[in-house]
Motif scaffolding. Structure first.
Motif, short mmCIF file in Angstrom:
data_model
loop_
_atom_site.label_atom_id
_atom_site.label_comp_id
_atom_site.label_asym_id
_atom_site.label_seq_id
_atom_site.Cartn_x
_atom_site.Cartn_y
_atom_site.Cartn_z
N ALA A 40 37.42 45.10 40.25
CA ALA A 40 38.74 44.81 40.80
C ALA A 40 39.78 45.82 40.32
O ALA A 40 40.65 46.25 41.09
CB ALA A 40 39.17 43.39 40.42
N ASP A 45 42.20 45.72 43.48
CA ASP A 45 42.18 44.42 44.15
C ASP A 45 42.75 43.38 43.20
O ASP A 45 42.14 43.03 42.19
CB ASP A 45 40.76 44.06 44.56
N GLU A 46 43.93 42.85 43.50
CA GLU A 46 44.63 41.95 42.59
C GLU A 46 44.46 40.48 42.95
O GLU A 46 45.19 39.62 42.46
CB GLU A 46 46.12 42.31 42.55
N ASN A 47 43.48 40.15 43.80
CA ASN A 47 43.24 38.75 44.15
C ASN A 47 42.85 37.98 42.89
O ASN A 47 41.82 38.26 42.27
CB ASN A 47 42.13 38.66 45.18
N TYR A 50 39.33 36.44 41.51
CA TYR A 50 38.30 37.26 40.90
C TYR A 50 38.43 37.34 39.37
O TYR A 50 37.43 37.56 38.69
CB TYR A 50 38.31 38.68 41.46
N TYR A 55 43.75 30.11 37.76
CA TYR A 55 44.13 30.16 39.18
C TYR A 55 42.93 29.85 40.07
O TYR A 55 43.03 29.06 41.02
CB TYR A 55 44.70 31.54 39.52
N SER A 59 42.12 26.92 43.05
CA SER A 59 42.06 27.41 44.42
C SER A 59 40.95 26.73 45.20
O SER A 59 40.19 25.93 44.66
CB SER A 59 41.83 28.93 44.43
N LYS A 61 38.36 28.02 46.06
CA LYS A 61 37.06 28.51 45.57
C LYS A 61 36.52 27.64 44.45
O LYS A 61 35.32 27.63 44.20
CB LYS A 61 37.18 29.96 45.09
N PRO A 67 33.87 39.52 44.28
CA PRO A 67 34.20 40.08 45.60
C PRO A 67 32.92 40.22 46.43
O PRO A 67 31.89 40.67 45.92
CB PRO A 67 34.80 41.45 45.26
#
Length: 321
Positions: A40, A45-47, A50, A55, A59, A61, A67
């Motif tokens: 990441a 990629d700051e999602n 991951y 968080y 979520s 998930k 990823p």
């Protein structure tokens, strides 16, 4: 090859279709947070699903996931691939092509499917077969065949988690691209040259300037933003009007890598590729020359020159300042 030789060759290569490269390979590492975090960070990629456990838990998930595009990463060979790679069925097939003059290889495309998210602790197994070999094709690189492999990825429960189709071209290089074309003077092998620069509608002007000893940086006429590599529209104001300025080729190293494998004819080794932050503000990928890899550090100042690197090619190259 004669028609009879071609027929015999094609019978030989098609005998590989449908065969597995070898036993299913389990990834060297189970899905883990450290590798996900590194991936990441590198891709920006700051999602938070991951990397942020709190968080991710709240979520949809229900926890940290990898990823999707990391799927192949979990089963890759790693550095041994460029040192003493395992001689699997795919390399055996490529050796057959090489022995018949199809020494060029070019990855052309890949298609991937993802069936579920991978979670921490999952184990990934790769099952690969040679799924197809095309009819003989005439391409710009030379006459050759497209080879497709199909990899099915499963987890510790033997359930499919994804698939990947990879396609490459094995070809006989055209005369103007062959690494050892015959010399007209004495029949001896000519000095290999680098791959020709890809010149298209949006970047031919840049390469033509390099041919004349200059490195130009594209500049938006509307907002004066500099950009590289060349492209038709400004990313800041979307203007399509532009001109250029000449770079002084002074800058600093912000990243570099030493290319080890595979070794290509026509390139000097050690082969060091660097990202140079130019004084004008844009970044440029170029070779570092005239120094040992161990002497290079991030942040070092460099000075560039446009130099002739083979019979056909001029390139900007950088030296430690």
């Amino acid at each position: 090859m004669t028609p009879e030789e071609t027929k015999a060759f094609e019978e030989k290569i098609r005998a590989y279709v449908g065969r597995e490269l070898g036993a299913p390979k389990r990834g060297k590492d189970d899905v883990n947070a450290a590798m996900i975090r590194h991936w990441a960070e590198v891709l920006g990629d700051e999602n938070p699903v991951y990397t942020d456990a709190d968080y991710a838990a709240k979520s949809s998930k229900g926890g940290i996931v990898a990823p999707a595009h990391m799927l192949q990463i979990w089963s890759m060979e790693g550095y041994p691939m460029c040192q003493k790679p395992a001689q699997d069925l795919q390399r055996e097939l490529h050796n057959v092509f090489d022995a018949h003059g199809f020494t060029g290889v070019l990855g052309t495309n890949t298609n991937s499917e993802y069936f579920r998210d991978l979670r921490l602790g999952d184990q990934v197994y790769a099952h690969t077969i040679i799924s197809s070999i095309s009819e003989q094709k005439a391409t710009q690189r030379g006459i050759g065949y497209f080879i497709e492999t199909l990899t099915t990825f499963t987890d510790q429960n033997k359930e499919e988690v994804g698939r990947q189709v990879f396609r490459c071209l094995k070809f006989i290089p055209n005369a103007d691209q062959a690494p050892a074309a015959a010399s007209e003077a004495d029949g001896a092998p000519a000095t290999p040259t680098r791959l020709a620069s890809p010149r298209g509608h949006d970047n031919a002007w840049w390469w033509e300037a390099v041919d004349n000893g200059k490195v130009l940086i594209q500049r938006c006429k509307s907002c004066q933003t500099l950009r590289h590599p060349p492209r038709p529209m400004c990313g800041e104001c979307q203007s399509t009007e532009w001109d250029s300025i000449e770079s002084k080729l002074e800058g600093e190293i912000i990243s570099f890598t030493q290319m080890h494998y595979p070794k290509f004819p026509g390139y000097p080794y050690p082969l060091i590729c660097a990202v140079i932050k130019l004084g004008e503000g844009t970044n440029l990928v170029a070779n570092l020359v005239g120094c040992e890899p161990a002497a290079i550090k991030i942040g070092m100042k460099v000075k560039g020159k446009v130099e002739k690197v083979d019979e056909k090619t001029w390139l900007p190259q950088f030296y430690l300042a």
